[in-house]
Design a protein around this motif. Structure first.
Motif, PDB file in Angstrom:
ATOM      1  N   VAL A   1       7.533   3.832   2.104  1.00 59.82           N
ATOM      2  CA  VAL A   1       8.905   3.711   1.601  1.00 59.82           C
ATOM      3  C   VAL A   1       9.853   4.492   2.502  1.00 59.82           C
ATOM      4  O   VAL A   1      10.913   3.997   2.901  1.00 59.82           O
ATOM      5  CB  VAL A   1       9.000   4.205   0.149  1.00 59.82           C
ATOM      6  N   TYR A   2       9.477   5.717   2.829  1.00 60.33           N
ATOM      7  CA  TYR A   2      10.340   6.587   3.637  1.00 60.33           C
ATOM      8  C   TYR A   2      10.598   5.993   5.017  1.00 60.33           C
ATOM      9  O   TYR A   2      11.721   6.052   5.538  1.00 60.33           O
ATOM     10  CB  TYR A   2       9.676   7.957   3.785  1.00 60.33           C
ATOM     11  N   GLU A   3       9.569   5.407   5.602  1.00 56.87           N
ATOM     12  CA  GLU A   3       9.682   4.920   6.975  1.00 56.87           C
ATOM     13  C   GLU A   3      10.233   3.499   7.073  1.00 56.87           C
ATOM     14  O   GLU A   3      10.433   2.995   8.170  1.00 56.87           O
ATOM     15  CB  GLU A   3       8.310   4.996   7.659  1.00 56.87           C
ATOM     16  N   GLY A   4      10.487   2.860   5.934  1.00 62.56           N
ATOM     17  CA  GLY A   4      11.138   1.560   5.973  1.00 62.56           C
ATOM     18  C   GLY A   4      10.227   0.360   5.889  1.00 62.56           C
ATOM     19  O   GLY A   4      10.646  -0.764   6.176  1.00 62.56           O
ATOM     20  N   PHE A   5       8.992   0.557   5.452  1.00 60.78           N
ATOM     21  CA  PHE A   5       8.030  -0.545   5.392  1.00 60.78           C
ATOM     22  C   PHE A   5       7.908  -1.124   3.985  1.00 60.78           C
ATOM     23  O   PHE A   5       6.804  -1.504   3.564  1.00 60.78           O
ATOM     24  CB  PHE A   5       6.670  -0.075   5.895  1.00 60.78           C
ATOM     25  N   TRP A   6       9.022  -1.207   3.258  1.00 60.43           N
ATOM     26  CA  TRP A   6       8.988  -1.745   1.899  1.00 60.43           C
ATOM     27  C   TRP A   6       8.454  -3.172   1.877  1.00 60.43           C
ATOM     28  O   TRP A   6       7.701  -3.565   0.994  1.00 60.43           O
ATOM     29  CB  TRP A   6      10.378  -1.699   1.277  1.00 60.43           C
ATOM     30  N   PHE A   7       8.855  -3.990   2.842  1.00 55.37           N
ATOM     31  CA  PHE A   7       8.454  -5.397   2.861  1.00 55.37           C
ATOM     32  C   PHE A   7       7.171  -5.637   3.659  1.00 55.37           C
ATOM     33  O   PHE A   7       6.875  -6.767   4.023  1.00 55.37           O
ATOM     34  CB  PHE A   7       9.587  -6.251   3.422  1.00 55.37           C
ATOM     35  N   SER A   8       6.418  -4.588   3.906  1.00 53.27           N
ATOM     36  CA  SER A   8       5.170  -4.737   4.660  1.00 53.27           C
ATOM     37  C   SER A   8       4.039  -5.186   3.746  1.00 53.27           C
ATOM     38  O   SER A   8       4.052  -4.919   2.540  1.00 53.27           O
ATOM     39  CB  SER A   8       4.791  -3.398   5.314  1.00 53.27           C
ATOM     40  N   PRO A   9       3.039  -5.869   4.289  1.00 55.15           N
ATOM     41  CA  PRO A   9       1.902  -6.300   3.462  1.00 55.15           C
ATOM     42  C   PRO A   9       1.139  -5.127   2.870  1.00 55.15           C
ATOM     43  O   PRO A   9       0.618  -5.223   1.756  1.00 55.15           O
ATOM     44  CB  PRO A   9       1.041  -7.116   4.428  1.00 55.15           C
ATOM     45  N   GLU A  10       1.067  -3.996   3.598  1.00 52.90           N
ATOM     46  CA  GLU A  10       0.308  -2.871   3.056  1.00 52.90           C
ATOM     47  C   GLU A  10       1.003  -2.241   1.844  1.00 52.90           C
ATOM     48  O   GLU A  10       0.341  -1.810   0.895  1.00 52.90           O
ATOM     49  CB  GLU A  10       0.017  -1.818   4.137  1.00 52.90           C
ATOM     50  N   ARG A  11       2.352  -2.194   1.845  1.00 57.55           N
ATOM     51  CA  ARG A  11       3.048  -1.675   0.669  1.00 57.55           C
ATOM     52  C   ARG A  11       2.846  -2.613  -0.514  1.00 57.55           C
ATOM     53  O   ARG A  11       2.617  -2.169  -1.658  1.00 57.55           O
ATOM     54  CB  ARG A  11       4.544  -1.511   0.974  1.00 57.55           C
ATOM     55  N   GLU A  12       2.881  -3.910  -0.265  1.00 60.74           N
ATOM     56  CA  GLU A  12       2.680  -4.879  -1.338  1.00 60.74           C
ATOM     57  C   GLU A  12       1.250  -4.824  -1.869  1.00 60.74           C
ATOM     58  O   GLU A  12       1.028  -4.975  -3.084  1.00 60.74           O
ATOM     59  CB  GLU A  12       3.033  -6.276  -0.832  1.00 60.74           C
ATOM     60  N   MET A  13       0.285  -4.587  -0.989  1.00 60.83           N
ATOM     61  CA  MET A  13      -1.102  -4.433  -1.436  1.00 60.83           C
ATOM     62  C   MET A  13      -1.256  -3.196  -2.317  1.00 60.83           C
ATOM     63  O   MET A  13      -1.885  -3.231  -3.383  1.00 60.83           O
ATOM     64  CB  MET A  13      -2.033  -4.339  -0.226  1.00 60.83           C
ATOM     65  N   LEU A  14      -0.672  -2.095  -1.873  1.00 64.94           N
ATOM     66  CA  LEU A  14      -0.726  -0.871  -2.670  1.00 64.94           C
ATOM     67  C   LEU A  14      -0.028  -1.066  -4.005  1.00 64.94           C
ATOM     68  O   LEU A  14      -0.506  -0.600  -5.046  1.00 64.94           O
ATOM     69  CB  LEU A  14      -0.080   0.283  -1.906  1.00 64.94           C
ATOM     70  N   GLN A  15       1.105  -1.776  -3.989  1.00 64.17           N
ATOM     71  CA  GLN A  15       1.853  -1.998  -5.228  1.00 64.17           C
ATOM     72  C   GLN A  15       1.025  -2.796  -6.229  1.00 64.17           C
ATOM     73  O   GLN A  15       1.037  -2.510  -7.436  1.00 64.17           O
ATOM     74  CB  GLN A  15       3.158  -2.743  -4.931  1.00 64.17           C
ATOM     75  N   ALA A  16       0.296  -3.782  -5.728  1.00 63.85           N
ATOM     76  CA  ALA A  16      -0.541  -4.586  -6.613  1.00 63.85           C
ATOM     77  C   ALA A  16      -1.611  -3.729  -7.290  1.00 63.85           C
ATOM     78  O   ALA A  16      -1.872  -3.865  -8.492  1.00 63.85           O
ATOM     79  CB  ALA A  16      -1.191  -5.726  -5.832  1.00 63.85           C
ATOM     80  N   ALA A  17      -2.217  -2.827  -6.536  1.00 64.45           N
ATOM     81  CA  ALA A  17      -3.231  -1.935  -7.107  1.00 64.45           C
ATOM     82  C   ALA A  17      -2.608  -0.979  -8.110  1.00 64.45           C
ATOM     83  O   ALA A  17      -3.155  -0.739  -9.200  1.00 64.45           O
ATOM     84  CB  ALA A  17      -3.927  -1.161  -5.993  1.00 64.45           C
ATOM     85  N   ILE A  18      -1.448  -0.436  -7.748  1.00 62.46           N
ATOM     86  CA  ILE A  18      -0.750   0.499  -8.641  1.00 62.46           C
ATOM     87  C   ILE A  18      -0.347  -0.199  -9.935  1.00 62.46           C
ATOM     88  O   ILE A  18      -0.541   0.331 -11.032  1.00 62.46           O
ATOM     89  CB  ILE A  18       0.473   1.089  -7.915  1.00 62.46           C
ATOM     90  N   ASP A  19       0.209  -1.396  -9.819  1.00 66.21           N
ATOM     91  CA  ASP A  19       0.655  -2.112 -11.012  1.00 66.21           C
ATOM     92  C   ASP A  19      -0.517  -2.469 -11.923  1.00 66.21           C
ATOM     93  O   ASP A  19      -0.391  -2.460 -13.148  1.00 66.21           O
ATOM     94  CB  ASP A  19       1.426  -3.373 -10.612  1.00 66.21           C
ATOM     95  N   GLU A  20      -1.661  -2.780 -11.346  1.00 62.95           N
ATOM     96  CA  GLU A  20      -2.851  -3.047 -12.150  1.00 62.95           C
ATOM     97  C   GLU A  20      -3.238  -1.813 -12.961  1.00 62.95           C
ATOM     98  O   GLU A  20      -3.674  -1.920 -14.110  1.00 62.95           O
ATOM     99  CB  GLU A  20      -4.013  -3.472 -11.238  1.00 62.95           C
TER     100      GLU A  20
END
Length: 409
Positions: free
Chosen positions: A317-336
């Protein structure tokens, strides 16, 4: 694509001195039509005057939008689910606003037929990276223009002179030396530069804008109850609220009690260290409450894994990779992990502190029968002997080897 190829540019526009100068500079340097976008992110100041300023600069297509609900719902709340904190302290207030602004700039470029987007971030900071990584992810065909990396207006004196030369109004408070720079939204206020550049000096009282001095806060504690559903805050003191409404209410309560102040020297993505004063009153309460509800509803393994993933998530988030696949992958795990994070948390606010003092949930994993100090019928304490023996086996084997070899390491 050269400057002559650019026909229309969408600019992230605040209506302040810098972006007002940028409008004129873009028109002159690129000979292009400029479209402005101003976002109401809950920065606490009137944004409608930006319309008149943009019109005065010859802008024909002006977008001014209230995006507070989208900001909290789609950007802040996912970050809260992750308990995201950068370098142990920073709640990422500036960082989390940039993806939304970037997304709307790209969408407006598509709506208006623009072939370029522009921002007013300097060449020293993180924001240029955040904006441009988002543009790259959302539409790499758009040309990106960063005036601070192109022009020679590298001082406030030159900016003011350029503005006066071209009939751009300069606010009275901009003619003197600005004591510090401010970025604000519904999540936080950030103050940097000038009076704050020496990290050895305590920040002056006048820097703080969103919180009362904790020493002057009420002498009586205040308790608030935050209700959660699947990891998202949905109610305050029993009243159901939208995300932006709830955060606004928490900001006011936190302000009164001096909650959420932070003096931080952080590591910027571009390589330098930077000192900032951050105020996140509602966010500090919300993060504490979210941790509180997770304590009784989240399994140990899931909680510990989340804590391992969180620094990586926060850095993205800090470095600007909000739309990166790795942030979305992490978000999916967190949301689960948040499927059962539902219930209420009571937080005590007192002179700058926000401490969880109560938690309840129909989906709790907390078992009084198992943890009681009184007699119980569900836990055989003798079982612990085998548990400890098996977990200690490898340690005993290493100790035996040391003794056999006569070595201490």
């Amino acid at each position: 694509m050269t400057a002559r190829d650019v026909k229309k540019i969408v600019l992230a526009y605040s209506g302040g001195l810098d972006t007002s100068v940028i409008v004129k500079w873009l028109q002159d340097a690129y000979g292009a039509e400029v479209v402005t976008f101003t976002a109401d992110l809950g920065q606490g100041e009137e944004i409608e005057p930006a319309r008149a300023k943009a019109k005065a600069s010859g802008v024909k297509e002006i977008f001014i939008e209230d995006v507070r609900e989208e900001f909290v719902r789609d950007y802040v709340y996912p970050m809260v689910r992750a308990n995201a904190v950068y370098e142990g302290l920073y709640l990422l207030g500036t960082s989390i606003a940039r993806p939304l602004i970037s997304k709307r700039l790209v969408e407006i470029a598509h709506e208006t037929g623009a072939d370029a987007v522009a921002h007013g971030a300097t060449g020293k900071g993180n924001d240029q990276v955040r904006f441009e990584l988002a543009f790259a992810a959302l539409d790499p065909s758009l040309k990106v223009i960063a005036p601070w990396r192109e022009w020679d207006l590298n001082s406030r004196t030159k900016l003011i002179a350029y503005a006066e030369q071209h009939g751009i109004s300069v606010p009275v408070d901009k003619r003197g030396e600005a004591p510090f720079s401010v970025d604000a939204n519904l999540w936080h206020t950030s103050s940097e530069g000038k009076a704050l550049e020496d990290p050895a000096e305590e920040a002056p009282d006048f820097v703080y804008q969103r919180t009362e001095d904790p020493q002057s806060a009420p002498d009586t504690p205040e308790y608030v109850t935050v209700g959660f559903e699947r990891g998202d805050a949905v109610s305050l003191n029993g009243k159901v609220m939208s995300p932006a409404e709830l955060l606004t209410a928490l900001n006011e309560i936190g302000r009164k009690h001096g909650v959420g102040r932070l003096d931080l020297v952080e590591n910027r993505f571009v390589g330098m260290k930077s000192r900032g004063i951050y105020e996140t009153p509602g966010g500090t309460i919300l993060m504490a409450a979210h941790r509180g509800i997770e304590q009784i509803t989240l399994d140990r393994g899931a909680m510990h894994l989340k804590d391992e993933l969180m620094p990586r998530y926060a850095r993205l988030v800090y470095e600007g990779f909000w739309f990166s696949p790795e942030r979305e992958m992490l978000q999916a795990a967190i949301d689960e992990s948040q499927r059962h994070v539902t219930g209420e948390v009571r937080v005590k606010l007192y002179k700058g502190s926000a401490n969880v003092v109560g938690r309840s949930s129909a989906e709790t994993l907390y078992s009084l029968q198992h943890v009681t100090f009184e007699e119980d019928e569900v836990y055989n304490q003798k079982d612990a002997e085998g548990f400890i023996r098996l977990n200690g086996l490898r340690l005993r084997l290493m100790a035996d080897r040391k003794k056999r070899l006569g070595k201490n390491d």
